[in-house]
Design a protein around this motif. Structure first.
Motif, PDB file in Angstrom:
ATOM      1  N   ARG A 172       0.830  -1.205   0.000  1.00  0.00           N
ATOM      2  CA  ARG A 172       0.000   0.000   0.000  1.00  0.00           C
ATOM      3  C   ARG A 172       0.867   1.258   0.000  1.00  0.00           C
ATOM      4  O   ARG A 172       0.571   2.234  -0.703  1.00  0.00           O
ATOM      5  CB  ARG A 172      -0.920  -0.005   1.231  1.00  0.00           C
ATOM      6  N   LYS A 173       1.937   1.255   0.799  1.00  0.00           N
ATOM      7  CA  LYS A 173       2.807   2.417   0.831  1.00  0.00           C
ATOM      8  C   LYS A 173       3.484   2.638  -0.524  1.00  0.00           C
ATOM      9  O   LYS A 173       3.588   3.767  -1.015  1.00  0.00           O
ATOM     10  CB  LYS A 173       3.857   2.245   1.924  1.00  0.00           C
ATOM     11  N   ILE A 174       3.948   1.554  -1.113  1.00  0.00           N
ATOM     12  CA  ILE A 174       4.597   1.672  -2.423  1.00  0.00           C
ATOM     13  C   ILE A 174       3.598   2.177  -3.465  1.00  0.00           C
ATOM     14  O   ILE A 174       3.918   3.034  -4.303  1.00  0.00           O
ATOM     15  CB  ILE A 174       5.192   0.314  -2.843  1.00  0.00           C
ATOM     16  N   SER A 175       2.373   1.649  -3.399  1.00  0.00           N
ATOM     17  CA  SER A 175       1.345   2.087  -4.349  1.00  0.00           C
ATOM     18  C   SER A 175       1.014   3.557  -4.164  1.00  0.00           C
ATOM     19  O   SER A 175       0.811   4.289  -5.150  1.00  0.00           O
ATOM     20  CB  SER A 175       0.079   1.240  -4.168  1.00  0.00           C
ATOM     21  N   ALA A 176       0.942   4.007  -2.895  1.00  0.00           N
ATOM     22  CA  ALA A 176       0.637   5.413  -2.635  1.00  0.00           C
ATOM     23  C   ALA A 176       1.728   6.311  -3.183  1.00  0.00           C
ATOM     24  O   ALA A 176       1.448   7.331  -3.846  1.00  0.00           O
ATOM     25  CB  ALA A 176       0.462   5.631  -1.131  1.00  0.00           C
ATOM     26  N   TRP A 177       2.974   5.986  -2.937  1.00  0.00           N
ATOM     27  CA  TRP A 177       4.069   6.803  -3.460  1.00  0.00           C
ATOM     28  C   TRP A 177       4.111   6.761  -4.987  1.00  0.00           C
ATOM     29  O   TRP A 177       4.413   7.780  -5.638  1.00  0.00           O
ATOM     30  CB  TRP A 177       5.401   6.324  -2.894  1.00  0.00           C
ATOM     31  N   ALA A 178       3.804   5.602  -5.557  1.00  0.00           N
ATOM     32  CA  ALA A 178       3.782   5.505  -7.022  1.00  0.00           C
ATOM     33  C   ALA A 178       2.672   6.380  -7.607  1.00  0.00           C
ATOM     34  O   ALA A 178       2.861   7.034  -8.651  1.00  0.00           O
ATOM     35  CB  ALA A 178       3.584   4.054  -7.441  1.00  0.00           C
ATOM     36  N   MET A 182       1.461   9.114  -6.236  1.00  0.00           N
ATOM     37  CA  MET A 182       1.872  10.499  -6.100  1.00  0.00           C
ATOM     38  C   MET A 182       2.928  10.873  -7.134  1.00  0.00           C
ATOM     39  O   MET A 182       2.960  12.013  -7.635  1.00  0.00           O
ATOM     40  CB  MET A 182       2.413  10.741  -4.694  1.00  0.00           C
ATOM     41  N   ALA A 183       3.778   9.937  -7.478  1.00  0.00           N
ATOM     42  CA  ALA A 183       4.802  10.221  -8.480  1.00  0.00           C
ATOM     43  C   ALA A 183       4.220  10.255  -9.887  1.00  0.00           C
ATOM     44  O   ALA A 183       4.771  10.904 -10.790  1.00  0.00           O
ATOM     45  CB  ALA A 183       5.909   9.166  -8.406  1.00  0.00           C
ATOM     46  N   ALA A 184       3.090   9.583 -10.095  1.00  0.00           N
ATOM     47  CA  ALA A 184       2.511   9.507 -11.442  1.00  0.00           C
ATOM     48  C   ALA A 184       1.911  10.839 -11.884  1.00  0.00           C
ATOM     49  O   ALA A 184       1.908  11.160 -13.081  1.00  0.00           O
ATOM     50  CB  ALA A 184       1.449   8.417 -11.481  1.00  0.00           C
ATOM     51  N   VAL A 185       1.363  11.615 -10.916  1.00  0.00           N
ATOM     52  CA  VAL A 185       0.691  12.868 -11.289  1.00  0.00           C
ATOM     53  C   VAL A 185       1.659  13.863 -11.927  1.00  0.00           C
ATOM     54  O   VAL A 185       1.426  14.328 -13.057  1.00  0.00           O
ATOM     55  CB  VAL A 185      -0.017  13.474 -10.062  1.00  0.00           C
ATOM     56  N   PRO A 186       2.765  14.259 -11.263  1.00  0.00           N
ATOM     57  CA  PRO A 186       3.676  15.205 -11.931  1.00  0.00           C
ATOM     58  C   PRO A 186       4.312  14.620 -13.184  1.00  0.00           C
ATOM     59  O   PRO A 186       4.604  15.347 -14.140  1.00  0.00           O
ATOM     60  CB  PRO A 186       4.725  15.506 -10.851  1.00  0.00           C
ATOM     61  N   THR A 187       4.523  13.287 -13.182  1.00  0.00           N
ATOM     62  CA  THR A 187       5.080  12.657 -14.377  1.00  0.00           C
ATOM     63  C   THR A 187       4.124  12.804 -15.547  1.00  0.00           C
ATOM     64  O   THR A 187       4.538  13.094 -16.690  1.00  0.00           O
ATOM     65  CB  THR A 187       5.363  11.169 -14.103  1.00  0.00           C
ATOM     66  N   MET A 188       2.824  12.627 -15.304  1.00  0.00           N
ATOM     67  CA  MET A 188       1.829  12.747 -16.371  1.00  0.00           C
ATOM     68  C   MET A 188       1.758  14.184 -16.897  1.00  0.00           C
ATOM     69  O   MET A 188       1.766  14.417 -18.118  1.00  0.00           O
ATOM     70  CB  MET A 188       0.464  12.313 -15.854  1.00  0.00           C
ATOM     71  N   VAL A 189       1.704  15.154 -15.948  1.00  0.00           N
ATOM     72  CA  VAL A 189       1.605  16.556 -16.375  1.00  0.00           C
ATOM     73  C   VAL A 189       2.853  16.968 -17.148  1.00  0.00           C
ATOM     74  O   VAL A 189       2.783  17.602 -18.220  1.00  0.00           O
ATOM     75  CB  VAL A 189       1.383  17.463 -15.151  1.00  0.00           C
ATOM     76  N   ALA A 190       4.028  16.598 -16.595  1.00  0.00           N
ATOM     77  CA  ALA A 190       5.269  16.948 -17.288  1.00  0.00           C
ATOM     78  C   ALA A 190       5.356  16.264 -18.639  1.00  0.00           C
ATOM     79  O   ALA A 190       5.875  16.829 -19.613  1.00  0.00           O
ATOM     80  CB  ALA A 190       6.462  16.570 -16.421  1.00  0.00           C
ATOM     81  N   GLY A 191       4.849  15.054 -18.736  1.00  0.00           N
ATOM     82  CA  GLY A 191       4.870  14.352 -20.015  1.00  0.00           C
ATOM     83  C   GLY A 191       3.994  15.033 -21.054  1.00  0.00           C
ATOM     84  O   GLY A 191       4.348  15.102 -22.232  1.00  0.00           O
ATOM     85  N   ILE A 192       2.847  15.548 -20.615  1.00  0.00           N
ATOM     86  CA  ILE A 192       1.956  16.233 -21.562  1.00  0.00           C
ATOM     87  C   ILE A 192       2.607  17.510 -22.083  1.00  0.00           C
ATOM     88  O   ILE A 192       2.623  17.778 -23.295  1.00  0.00           O
ATOM     89  CB  ILE A 192       0.605  16.538 -20.890  1.00  0.00           C
ATOM     90  N   TYR A 193       3.172  18.302 -21.156  1.00  0.00           N
ATOM     91  CA  TYR A 193       3.782  19.558 -21.588  1.00  0.00           C
ATOM     92  C   TYR A 193       5.126  19.343 -22.271  1.00  0.00           C
ATOM     93  O   TYR A 193       5.663  20.271 -22.871  1.00  0.00           O
ATOM     94  CB  TYR A 193       3.940  20.492 -20.386  1.00  0.00           C
TER      95      TYR A 193
END
Length: 330
Positions: free
Chosen positions: A271-277, A279-290
């Motif tokens: 669960r902890k690993i999934s939560a951190w993953a 949280m890391a996915a959101v900025p990665t997605m936004v940065a990937g789009i821009y």
């Protein structure tokens, strides 16, 4: 040449006496008086060394074979001229918390007892000294020796069970200790403890049958007045067996609890690993789009677009963190 006969003596009216050095003469003298018996103690004899003793006492070949092989279950065998009782003394080694078993055979017949010992865990010198200090008991002949040896072995079972109980309590404390305080290889220690208990059970549980038969008074070469004494040994054996059965069940429960705790901790980690993953996915997605460098994209020409996107990602991260924290994932 090593000394195979550890001790031998004629006991008359419960007291040790000087007797003939030759076994056949000593046995004949004991039988002639009627109130005496011969006790011979042997330690790990070879076949050649045991032949002389077995011939003198007319021991059955099958019983002799059992005594020489020394890998027998506890049992009671009745033959024409003697009976064979096999005991397995248990030895507890405190430094290694290890349980081991040795073997002790008693041949009981008309005016004689022959004890054959394999291993260092069942010295009979203390039993012999105790009996020699109690002539009123020793005067009952070979039956007294059989009782005293059986009683000493079974009483030691209870002592060893107590030591194993202490080890189990330490294991329980380790298993249920707070996270981060667990000892190394807890599961291996539990399996090792179960192995020790299994070794103990192999020695004590099969002995119930022979002790019950001795307590019933239906065994030749055993004095009928000894029934209460063997009942006492049988009661102690029941107590030891109940203790070892309880230890086995508790070890199974401790192992189940340990495995369950390991599963819970693994789920927590996932669960902890999934939560951190997440949280890391959101900025990665936004940065990937821009980062796709399209010409026509929203906010590219805005002066405050970059700070706004950074604040948006930070806000989403804070929201996710609070959500996961509230649900116990972090």
């Amino acid at each position: 040449m090593r000394r195979v006969i550890v001790d031998s003596a004629i006991y008359r009216d419960g007291r040790r006496t000087a007797g003939p050095a030759d076994l056949s003469d000593a046995l004949a003298e004991a039988r002639a008086t009627g109130d005496a018996f011969l006790w011979v103690g042997l330690y790990e004899p070879t076949e050649a060394e045991f032949d002389h003793v077995s011939d003198e006492f007319a021991l059955h070949p099958l019983a002799v074979e059992d005594a020489l092989k020394a890998h027998q279950r506890p049992k009671l065998e009745i033959y024409d001229d003697s009976l064979l009782v096999v005991l397995k003394p248990v030895v507890y080694e405190p430094k290694s918390d290890r349980v081991s078993t040795d073997e002790l055979m008693l041949f009981v017949g008309d005016s004689f007892v022959v004890t054959v010992r394999h291993g260092e865990g069942a010295p009979l010198a203390a039993v012999r000294r105790r009996l020699e200090a109690e002539p009123e008991v020793l005067k009952h002949g070979p039956t007294a020796v059989l009782y005293a040896v059986s009683d000493a072995v079974v009483d030691h079972y209870i002592d060893v069970a107590g030591e194993l109980q202490i080890d189990l309590e330490e294991l329980e404390a380790d298993v249920f200790a707070p996270v981060g305080r667990h000892g190394a290889n807890t599961a291996a220690r539990i399996y090792t403890a179960k192995r020790q208990v299994l070794e103990f059970r192999r020695a004590s549980v099969p002995l119930s049958g022979p002790m019950t038969r001795l307590a019933a008074g239906e065994v030749p070469f055993v004095h009928e007045h000894a029934r209460p004494f063997f009942r006492d040994v049988a009661d102690h054996l029941i107590r030891a067996n109940e203790q070892v059965e309880g230890l086995d069940r508790l070890l199974s429960d401790v192992l189940s609890a340990h495995l369950a705790q390991m599963g819970v901790r693994q789920n927590d980690d996932v669960r902890k690993i999934s939560a951190w993953a997440a949280m890391a996915a959101v900025p990665t997605m936004v940065a990937g789009i821009y980062g796709m460098n399209f010409e026509h994209m929203p906010e590219l020409s805005w002066t405050w677009a970059y700070p706004a996107v950074i604040l948006l990602m930070a806000g989403i991260e804070v929201g996710l963190y609070r959500l996961f924290k509230r649900r116990g994932w972090m």
